[in-house]
Design a protein around this motif. Structure first.
Motif, PDB file in Angstrom:
ATOM      1  N   ILE A 190      78.466 100.487  31.292  1.00 45.65           N
ATOM      2  CA  ILE A 190      77.064 100.144  31.479  1.00 45.65           C
ATOM      3  C   ILE A 190      76.363 101.406  31.974  1.00 45.65           C
ATOM      4  CG2 ILE A 190      77.408  99.287  33.824  1.00 45.65           C
ATOM      5  CD1 ILE A 190      75.170  97.255  33.287  1.00 45.65           C
ATOM      6  N   SER A 191      75.231 101.682  31.413  1.00 45.55           N
ATOM      7  CA  SER A 191      74.502 102.881  31.820  1.00 45.55           C
ATOM      8  C   SER A 191      73.852 102.641  33.178  1.00 45.55           C
ATOM      9  CB  SER A 191      73.430 103.219  30.785  1.00 45.55           C
ATOM     10  OG  SER A 191      72.411 102.238  30.806  1.00 45.55           O
ATOM     11  N   GLU A 192      73.585 103.731  33.844  1.00 40.84           N
ATOM     12  CA  GLU A 192      72.919 103.631  35.151  1.00 40.84           C
ATOM     13  C   GLU A 192      71.549 102.992  34.997  1.00 40.84           C
ATOM     14  OE1 GLU A 192      71.434 106.525  38.770  1.00 40.84           O
ATOM     15  OE2 GLU A 192      73.006 107.232  37.439  1.00 40.84           O
ATOM     16  N   GLU A 193      70.871 103.335  33.922  1.00 42.70           N
ATOM     17  CA  GLU A 193      69.546 102.766  33.649  1.00 42.70           C
ATOM     18  C   GLU A 193      69.625 101.249  33.501  1.00 42.70           C
ATOM     19  OE1 GLU A 193      66.757 102.842  29.814  1.00 42.70           O
ATOM     20  OE2 GLU A 193      67.054 104.816  30.708  1.00 42.70           O
ATOM     21  N   LYS A 194      70.616 100.768  32.749  1.00 38.43           N
ATOM     22  CA  LYS A 194      70.796  99.326  32.545  1.00 38.43           C
ATOM     23  C   LYS A 194      71.174  98.644  33.859  1.00 38.43           C
ATOM     24  CE  LYS A 194      71.126  95.586  30.092  1.00 38.43           C
ATOM     25  NZ  LYS A 194      69.942  94.903  29.625  1.00 38.43           N
ATOM     26  N   ALA A 195      72.006  99.300  34.664  1.00 37.52           N
ATOM     27  CA  ALA A 195      72.411  98.740  35.957  1.00 37.52           C
ATOM     28  C   ALA A 195      71.198  98.581  36.873  1.00 37.52           C
ATOM     29  CB  ALA A 195      73.464  99.620  36.619  1.00 37.52           C
ATOM     30  N   VAL A 196      70.334  99.566  36.889  1.00 37.80           N
ATOM     31  CA  VAL A 196      69.125  99.499  37.716  1.00 37.80           C
ATOM     32  C   VAL A 196      68.213  98.389  37.216  1.00 37.80           C
ATOM     33  CG1 VAL A 196      67.029 100.750  38.374  1.00 37.80           C
ATOM     34  CG2 VAL A 196      69.247 101.902  38.463  1.00 37.80           C
ATOM     35  N   GLU A 197      68.079  98.290  35.898  1.00 41.16           N
ATOM     36  CA  GLU A 197      67.258  97.236  35.299  1.00 41.16           C
ATOM     37  C   GLU A 197      67.783  95.847  35.687  1.00 41.16           C
ATOM     38  OE1 GLU A 197      66.595  95.564  30.825  1.00 41.16           O
ATOM     39  OE2 GLU A 197      66.587  97.743  31.061  1.00 41.16           O
ATOM     40  N   LEU A 198      69.093  95.665  35.587  1.00 42.61           N
ATOM     41  CA  LEU A 198      69.700  94.384  35.964  1.00 42.61           C
ATOM     42  C   LEU A 198      69.494  94.085  37.442  1.00 42.61           C
ATOM     43  CD1 LEU A 198      73.042  94.473  33.957  1.00 42.61           C
ATOM     44  CD2 LEU A 198      71.116  92.935  33.598  1.00 42.61           C
ATOM     45  N   TYR A 199      69.629  95.115  38.270  1.00 40.62           N
ATOM     46  CA  TYR A 199      69.438  94.942  39.708  1.00 40.62           C
ATOM     47  C   TYR A 199      68.046  94.389  40.002  1.00 40.62           C
ATOM     48  CZ  TYR A 199      68.323  96.161  44.510  1.00 40.62           C
ATOM     49  OH  TYR A 199      67.895  96.115  45.808  1.00 40.62           O
ATOM     50  N   TYR A 200      67.016  94.994  39.417  1.00 44.52           N
ATOM     51  CA  TYR A 200      65.649  94.542  39.688  1.00 44.52           C
ATOM     52  C   TYR A 200      65.381  93.160  39.103  1.00 44.52           C
ATOM     53  CZ  TYR A 200      64.469  98.942  41.843  1.00 44.52           C
ATOM     54  OH  TYR A 200      64.429 100.007  42.704  1.00 44.52           O
ATOM     55  N   GLU A 201      65.981  92.865  37.952  1.00 38.95           N
ATOM     56  CA  GLU A 201      65.852  91.532  37.361  1.00 38.95           C
ATOM     57  C   GLU A 201      66.418  90.468  38.292  1.00 38.95           C
ATOM     58  OE1 GLU A 201      67.433  90.365  33.404  1.00 38.95           O
ATOM     59  OE2 GLU A 201      66.555  92.270  32.771  1.00 38.95           O
ATOM     60  N   VAL A 202      67.625  90.721  38.770  1.00 40.39           N
ATOM     61  CA  VAL A 202      68.296  89.767  39.659  1.00 40.39           C
ATOM     62  C   VAL A 202      67.526  89.632  40.965  1.00 40.39           C
ATOM     63  CG1 VAL A 202      70.398  89.404  41.028  1.00 40.39           C
ATOM     64  CG2 VAL A 202      70.569  90.078  38.635  1.00 40.39           C
ATOM     65  N   ARG A 203      67.041  90.739  41.481  1.00 42.19           N
ATOM     66  CA  ARG A 203      66.268  90.714  42.733  1.00 42.19           C
ATOM     67  C   ARG A 203      65.036  89.828  42.604  1.00 42.19           C
ATOM     68  NH1 ARG A 203      64.234  96.228  45.338  1.00 42.19           N
ATOM     69  NH2 ARG A 203      62.242  95.312  45.797  1.00 42.19           N
ATOM     70  N   GLU A 204      64.329  89.937  41.484  1.00 42.38           N
ATOM     71  CA  GLU A 204      63.146  89.111  41.262  1.00 42.38           C
ATOM     72  C   GLU A 204      63.527  87.637  41.129  1.00 42.38           C
ATOM     73  OE1 GLU A 204      59.868  89.892  41.455  1.00 42.38           O
ATOM     74  OE2 GLU A 204      60.693  91.787  42.195  1.00 42.38           O
ATOM     75  N   GLU A 205      64.635  87.377  40.454  1.00 44.70           N
ATOM     76  CA  GLU A 205      65.087  85.998  40.282  1.00 44.70           C
ATOM     77  C   GLU A 205      65.445  85.379  41.633  1.00 44.70           C
ATOM     78  OE1 GLU A 205      68.522  83.833  37.728  1.00 44.70           O
ATOM     79  OE2 GLU A 205      67.312  85.339  36.705  1.00 44.70           O
ATOM     80  N   ILE A 206      66.129  86.142  42.465  1.00 46.74           N
ATOM     81  CA  ILE A 206      66.493  85.641  43.792  1.00 46.74           C
ATOM     82  C   ILE A 206      65.243  85.375  44.618  1.00 46.74           C
ATOM     83  CG2 ILE A 206      67.580  86.269  45.993  1.00 46.74           C
ATOM     84  CD1 ILE A 206      69.789  87.631  44.303  1.00 46.74           C
ATOM     85  N   LYS A 207      64.247  86.230  44.526  1.00 48.91           N
ATOM     86  CA  LYS A 207      62.980  85.993  45.236  1.00 48.91           C
ATOM     87  C   LYS A 207      62.356  84.678  44.788  1.00 48.91           C
ATOM     88  CE  LYS A 207      61.497  90.717  46.182  1.00 48.91           C
ATOM     89  NZ  LYS A 207      60.487  91.743  45.874  1.00 48.91           N
ATOM     90  N   ARG A 208      62.421  84.421  43.468  1.00 47.78           N
ATOM     91  CA  ARG A 208      61.859  83.173  42.936  1.00 47.78           C
ATOM     92  C   ARG A 208      62.595  81.969  43.503  1.00 47.78           C
ATOM     93  NH1 ARG A 208      62.774  82.921  37.134  1.00 47.78           N
ATOM     94  NH2 ARG A 208      63.846  80.956  37.250  1.00 47.78           N
ATOM     95  N   TRP A 209      63.937  82.025  43.542  1.00 39.33           N
ATOM     96  CA  TRP A 209      64.713  80.906  44.089  1.00 39.33           C
ATOM     97  C   TRP A 209      64.412  80.714  45.573  1.00 39.33           C
ATOM     98  CZ3 TRP A 209      65.177  79.050  39.816  1.00 39.33           C
ATOM     99  CH2 TRP A 209      65.893  79.555  38.758  1.00 39.33           C
ATOM    100  N   GLU A 210      64.285  81.820  46.308  1.00 40.19           N
ATOM    101  CA  GLU A 210      63.973  81.707  47.743  1.00 40.19           C
ATOM    102  C   GLU A 210      62.589  81.113  47.961  1.00 40.19           C
ATOM    103  OE1 GLU A 210      64.738  85.743  48.957  1.00 40.19           O
ATOM    104  OE2 GLU A 210      66.824  85.258  49.478  1.00 40.19           O
ATOM    105  N   GLN A 211      61.651  81.430  47.089  1.00 45.52           N
ATOM    106  CA  GLN A 211      60.302  80.861  47.187  1.00 45.52           C
ATOM    107  C   GLN A 211      60.354  79.352  46.954  1.00 45.52           C
ATOM    108  OE1 GLN A 211      57.545  82.061  44.102  1.00 45.52           O
ATOM    109  NE2 GLN A 211      55.834  81.959  45.547  1.00 45.52           N
ATOM    110  N   ILE A 212      61.112  78.929  45.955  1.00 42.10           N
ATOM    111  CA  ILE A 212      61.270  77.495  45.701  1.00 42.10           C
ATOM    112  C   ILE A 212      61.918  76.830  46.906  1.00 42.10           C
ATOM    113  CG2 ILE A 212      62.503  75.783  44.299  1.00 42.10           C
ATOM    114  CD1 ILE A 212      62.069  77.671  41.889  1.00 42.10           C
ATOM    115  N   GLU A 213      62.921  77.467  47.476  1.00 38.86           N
ATOM    116  CA  GLU A 213      63.602  76.918  48.655  1.00 38.86           C
ATOM    117  C   GLU A 213      62.633  76.757  49.829  1.00 38.86           C
ATOM    118  OE1 GLU A 213      67.901  77.611  50.547  1.00 38.86           O
ATOM    119  OE2 GLU A 213      66.646  79.398  50.525  1.00 38.86           O
TER     120      GLU A 213
END
Length: 100
Positions: free
Chosen positions: A68-91
């Protein structure tokens, strides 16, 4: 007499009403509960903390196995971070409504 929960009109209406109160779609609410269940499973399975040495050994053992490229890893990190924020907001919204 037992009824199937999957096909229960009452359950569907309840999910819709809770989702409306929280301000999300019924699908998002169900995804939240799936995320929450998976998180609980992970907490039970990974209750043992890894030392720095164990982490380094594990990372070294994975070298070359995963591409996995570093660029893709960073992209995935930010995607997951936003998703977790969304779940925490729902919680937070569910807690405010006294449903969590």
């Amino acid at each position: 007499m037992a009824i199937s929960v999957k096909n229960s009109e009452g359950v569907r209406l309840l999910i819709e009403e809770v989702a409306k109160a929280v301000g999300v779609s019924p699908g998002e609410l169900l995804e939240y509960y799936e995320w929450k269940a998976t998180l609980e499973k992970l907490k039970r399975v990974t209750s043992k903390k890894m030392t720095n040495e164990e982490a380094i050994t594990f990372l070294q053992s994975q070298m070359g196995k995963r591409k996995i490229s570093e660029e893709k890893a960073v992209e995935l990190y930010y995607e997951v971070r936003e998703e977790i924020k969304r779940w925490e907001q729902i919680e937070r919204r569910l807690k405010q409504l006294g449903l969590e």
